[in-house]
Write an enzyme that holds these catalytic residues in place. Structure first.
Site, mmCIF file in Angstrom:
data_model
loop_
_atom_site.group_PDB
_atom_site.id
_atom_site.type_symbol
_atom_site.label_atom_id
_atom_site.label_comp_id
_atom_site.label_asym_id
_atom_site.label_seq_id
_atom_site.Cartn_x
_atom_site.Cartn_y
_atom_site.Cartn_z
ATOM 1 C CG HIS A 6 17.908 -16.742 28.234
ATOM 2 N ND1 HIS A 6 19.153 -16.259 28.588
ATOM 3 C CD2 HIS A 6 17.327 -17.164 29.395
ATOM 4 C CE1 HIS A 6 19.313 -16.359 29.895
ATOM 5 N NE2 HIS A 6 18.227 -16.914 30.405
ATOM 6 C CB SER A 7 19.047 -20.483 29.118
ATOM 7 O OG SER A 7 19.372 -21.555 29.955
ATOM 8 C CE1 TYR A 8 18.015 -28.341 27.352
ATOM 9 C CE2 TYR A 8 16.314 -27.881 25.727
ATOM 10 C CZ TYR A 8 17.161 -28.774 26.360
ATOM 11 O OH TYR A 8 17.159 -30.097 25.995
ATOM 12 C CB THR A 11 21.286 -14.126 26.392
ATOM 13 O OG1 THR A 11 20.014 -14.753 26.463
ATOM 14 C CG2 THR A 11 21.203 -12.914 25.487
#
Length: 389
Positions: free
Chosen positions: A292-294, A320
């Site tokens: 997710h993200s980073y 995501t």
């Protein structure tokens, strides 16, 4: 109407300013001096003097909150959701209270990973000495021995820790929305080994040691009278500095320093370390990532550093809202081609789930996560989409 301590302190200065401004030209010098004084006053720091003590409970019960049977955080007595603005006009104090609650929730999630998900906490670095800073990850019992499949979870940046997607969702929505627990339980039920990374646990904080300055009289050949004068000035300076520090920092918050964890000083380092010491050693023929993200950026960095090994072991990657950037990270053509075939990035969008979303980057496909779907709902769907279940 209540008047804060800071207002009472500044009131005489404001009155004096008004009186001087009504005077003649010869008062301009005084006006300039007072304006200079006002410009030197840090109102944010001054407001700290009005705060209640930054002394918060260290348990959920102490905060008078608990998670109900639906995994929602609710007040024990009122049944109401968490209230951020517990005290009006004290944003900093409310933020500190929120952060204190967040630390408790982090420990609560760790307990759930061990008790409800049957994961083991594994200390890293694996060869850490007794005294050096350490971090940890979580693994299922069969994470390294499962011959078929292994799932690796990586969260994003910020305050979240192992087992969490978003602290805000845990507090304001529920545990299913904000934690990785539904992913883990689903994966275990489908016969996967599981490894949960902890990429934001990069250092430990310790209190800064106090610096003792040696007196000039101990090492100087100056005449005694001159040394006495200098020592007197030094003592007066220290007295003024201590008085100012008491005014500036009335809560006496400790000054902290960071001691970084060896080979795990950043999310990218952490991902590479866990790959080298755990994932690369796993028996699973097929390794799947959910990032997710980073966490997506950390995965791309892992690919750049371990391209051949990653291609050999990783079957599919579900991203995501990943913030990776193949140009800035200088991912080569072969990596971009592999990502187009083996990765998919579900992004926030008002379009229906799985609708294609245009991307400016030549890497993996981007599709809508569906605006009304929680992350766990998307999770179940993406597991099916990538053939993980």
């Amino acid at each position: 109407m209540s008047i804060s301590l800071s207002s009472l302190i500044l009131l005489p200065i404001w009155i004096n300013m008004a009186q001087i401004q009504q005077g003649g030209p010869d008062e301009k010098e005084k006006t300039t001096a007072l304006k200079d004084l006002l410009s030197r006053i840090d109102l944010d720091e001054l407001m700290k003097k009005d705060e209640p003590p930054l002394d918060f409970p260290d348990t959920l019960e102490g905060f008078e909150y608990a998670f109900n049977e639906k995994g929602q955080l609710r007040h024990i007595k009122t049944g109401e959701p968490f209230v951020f603005n517990y005290r009006e006009d004290l944003h900093r104090w409310n933020q500190k209270r929120y952060e204190a609650l967040g630390e408790i929730i982090t420990k609560y999630v760790y307990e759930l990973l061990e008790k409800d998900c049957n994961l083991k906490k594994i200390s890293i670095p694996v060869d850490a000495t007794e005294s050096e800073p350490k971090s940890f990850i979580f693994m299922s019992e069969d994470a390294l021995t499962n011959p078929q499949k292994l799932m690796v979870l990586i969260h994003g940046s910020g305050v979240v820790r192992a087992g969490q997607w978003a602290r805000r969702l845990i507090i304001n929505e529920d545990l299913d929305s904000g934690t990785q627990i539904p992913f883990i339980k689903r994966a275990v039920a489908e016969g996967y080994g599981v490894i949960v990374l902890n990429p934001n646990e990069n250092y430990i904080e310790v209190e800064k040691p106090k610096i003792h300055v040696q007196s000039s009289s101990d090492s100087s050949d100056e005449p005694a009278e001159k040394r006495e004068r200098k020592d007197k000035v030094s003592k007066e300076t220290k007295k003024r500095r201590d008085f100012y520090e008491k005014y500036r920092n009335p809560q006496r918050e400790k000054e902290m320093m960071q001691l970084y964890i060896r080979e795990n000083g950043s999310p990218e380092e952490h991902a590479i370390y866990v790959w080298d010491h755990f994932i690369a050693q796993a028996a699973a023929e097929n390794v799947f990532f959910v990032a997710h993200s980073y966490g997506g950026l950390a995965f791309v960095e892992l690919m750049i550093q371990r391209e051949a090994d990653v291609k050999n072991k990783v079957t599919a990657v579900a991203l995501t809202d990943s913030v990776h950037n193949v140009w800035h990270q200088e991912a080569g053509k072969t990596i971009r081609e592999w990502m187009r075939e083996n990765c998919c990035n579900w992004v926030s969008s008002s379009e229906p789930l799985d609708t294609s979303v245009e991307s400016m980057l030549p890497d993996c496909p981007r599709v809508s996560a569906g605006v009304h779907l929680s992350q766990v709902s998307v999770g179940g769907h993406l597991l099916r989409r990538l053939g993980l279940v």
